[in-house]
Design a protein around this motif. Structure first.
Motif, short mmCIF file in Angstrom:
data_model
loop_
_atom_site.label_atom_id
_atom_site.label_comp_id
_atom_site.label_asym_id
_atom_site.label_seq_id
_atom_site.Cartn_x
_atom_site.Cartn_y
_atom_site.Cartn_z
N VAL A 182 -10.87 6.97 1.26
CA VAL A 182 -9.75 6.47 2.40
C VAL A 182 -8.83 5.59 1.53
CG1 VAL A 182 -9.73 4.90 4.06
CG2 VAL A 182 -11.72 6.46 3.86
N ILE A 183 -9.04 4.73 0.53
CA ILE A 183 -8.31 4.08 -0.16
C ILE A 183 -7.33 4.67 -0.93
CG2 ILE A 183 -8.00 2.20 -2.08
CD1 ILE A 183 -8.56 1.18 0.82
N LYS A 184 -7.99 5.72 -1.59
CA LYS A 184 -6.91 6.71 -2.29
C LYS A 184 -5.78 7.26 -1.27
CE LYS A 184 -8.48 10.60 -3.93
NZ LYS A 184 -9.33 11.52 -4.68
N ARG A 185 -6.37 7.90 -0.32
CA ARG A 185 -5.14 8.26 0.58
C ARG A 185 -4.15 7.31 1.13
NH1 ARG A 185 -7.94 13.56 3.73
NH2 ARG A 185 -9.21 14.22 2.22
N LEU A 186 -4.92 6.15 1.46
CA LEU A 186 -3.90 5.03 1.92
C LEU A 186 -2.83 4.86 0.75
CD1 LEU A 186 -3.50 3.22 4.29
CD2 LEU A 186 -4.93 1.53 3.19
N ALA A 187 -3.32 4.65 -0.45
CA ALA A 187 -2.56 4.17 -1.52
C ALA A 187 -1.59 5.46 -1.87
CB ALA A 187 -3.27 4.02 -2.72
N ASN A 188 -1.73 6.68 -1.46
CA ASN A 188 -0.83 7.70 -2.03
C ASN A 188 -0.24 8.20 -0.58
OD1 ASN A 188 -1.13 8.57 -4.88
ND2 ASN A 188 -2.94 7.90 -4.09
N MET A 189 0.03 7.32 0.54
CA MET A 189 0.67 7.84 1.70
C MET A 189 1.97 7.94 1.40
SD MET A 189 -1.27 5.58 4.80
CE MET A 189 0.26 5.75 5.68
#
Length: 295
Positions: free
Chosen positions: A151-158
């Motif tokens: 989740v954090i990885k996807r949030l950071a790469n939005m």
């Protein structure tokens, strides 16, 4: 080596001058060194680097001086959010200090670190650190809490021009099932480095997991902890139970993410948290609703 030069020529005199005993200076240095080498080992994998640096974004962007891209995030992630926090907290007695580092001393440490690392390209760090032995602090945490990390990885790469991002509504098949009863805690914890859960955090988690509160709120990530692994641990517990998490800048759930268009500075106290909640500039819809409900 660049990192060792910083630790020995810049940080060591600062910590010694603050009256920290040699054995604890070495412990702080070793923790920071491991964090730096761990982060650098992921540096050329952009989505990983951005994910690890995310927890520093609410703070690092407002540090001085400026300089090369990601230097401030590097300093906050590996130095400010390290065992240095013990020396800067009410729990400083743990390392035999009579009083913690002052805000001025901490600021001096981060400013001198930024100035030092601004002299080098990150590629130089990557080249120098390849093949060295270290404790992979971020890699270990990522493997331990895979759902929170995804989740954090996807949030950071939005995308930078997007406020939200949909995800598939499914959990990682290797995510560890965590229950509230599994949480280890101590009665009093006075620093943001420990992996243990204090009473306040334990109570907040319990109320959310029991459905007494709709969402888990923290003014910013550092108010959960300055320890990368502990923040992932908290998020893993909440996401495994399909709970929502918000800061004043982010909305996080298993299948929907939002971030404020322009991040606002991480709060240092309750007064600043309240002020930040009331700032709705550039806030995406779902996060806006939750912040308005808190006013």
């Amino acid at each position: 080596m660049i990192i060792d030069d910083y630790l020995n020529e810049v940080l060591f005199p600062q910590l010694k001058g603050a009256g920290i005993k040699y054995q604890y200076i070495v412990q702080i240095q070793n923790d920071i060194r491991n964090r730096m080498l761990s982060l650098v080992s992921f540096w050329n994998i952009e989505e990983m680097r951005k994910g690890i640096l995310l927890f520093s974004q609410e703070e690092a962007r407002f540090y001085f001086p400026g300089g090369k891209e990601h230097t401030r995030e590097f300093v906050v992630t590996t130095i400010r959010n390290s065992m240095l926090e013990i020396a800067a907290s009410d729990n400083c007695g743990q390392i035999k200090m009579k009083q913690g580092l002052s805000d001025t001393q901490v600021k001096d440490i981060t400013e001198k670190a930024i100035v030092f690392f601004n002299k080098y390209e990150k590629a130089q760090l990557v080249d120098e650190c390849t093949g060295l032995d270290f404790e992979d602090i971020y890699g270990i945490a990522i493997k331990k809490y895979p759902l929170a990390w995804e989740v954090i990885k996807r949030l950071a790469n939005m995308p930078g021009n997007s406020n939200f991002f949909y995800m598939a509504n499914e959990k990682s098949s290797i995510a560890q099932k965590l229950t509230f009863e599994d949480i280890k805690f101590s009665r009093v914890v006075c620093d943001g480095y420990t992996l243990e859960f204090d009473e306040a955090l334990k109570q907040a988690l319990g109320e959310v997991l029991a459905g007494k509160i709709d969402v888990f709120f923290s003014g910013c990530f550092k108010m959960i902890s300055r320890n990368f692994e502990k923040v992932l641990h908290v998020l893993e517990i909440l996401l495994e139970h399909d709970k929502e998490i918000i800061t004043v800048n982010y909305y996080i759930s298993n299948n929907y993410l939002e971030k404020r268009k322009h991040l606002i500075k991480a709060a240092h106290n309750i007064r600043e948290v309240i002020h930040n909640i009331q700032n709705l500039n550039g806030v995406p819809p779902r996060l806006r609703k939750h912040l308005e409900d808190m006013m």
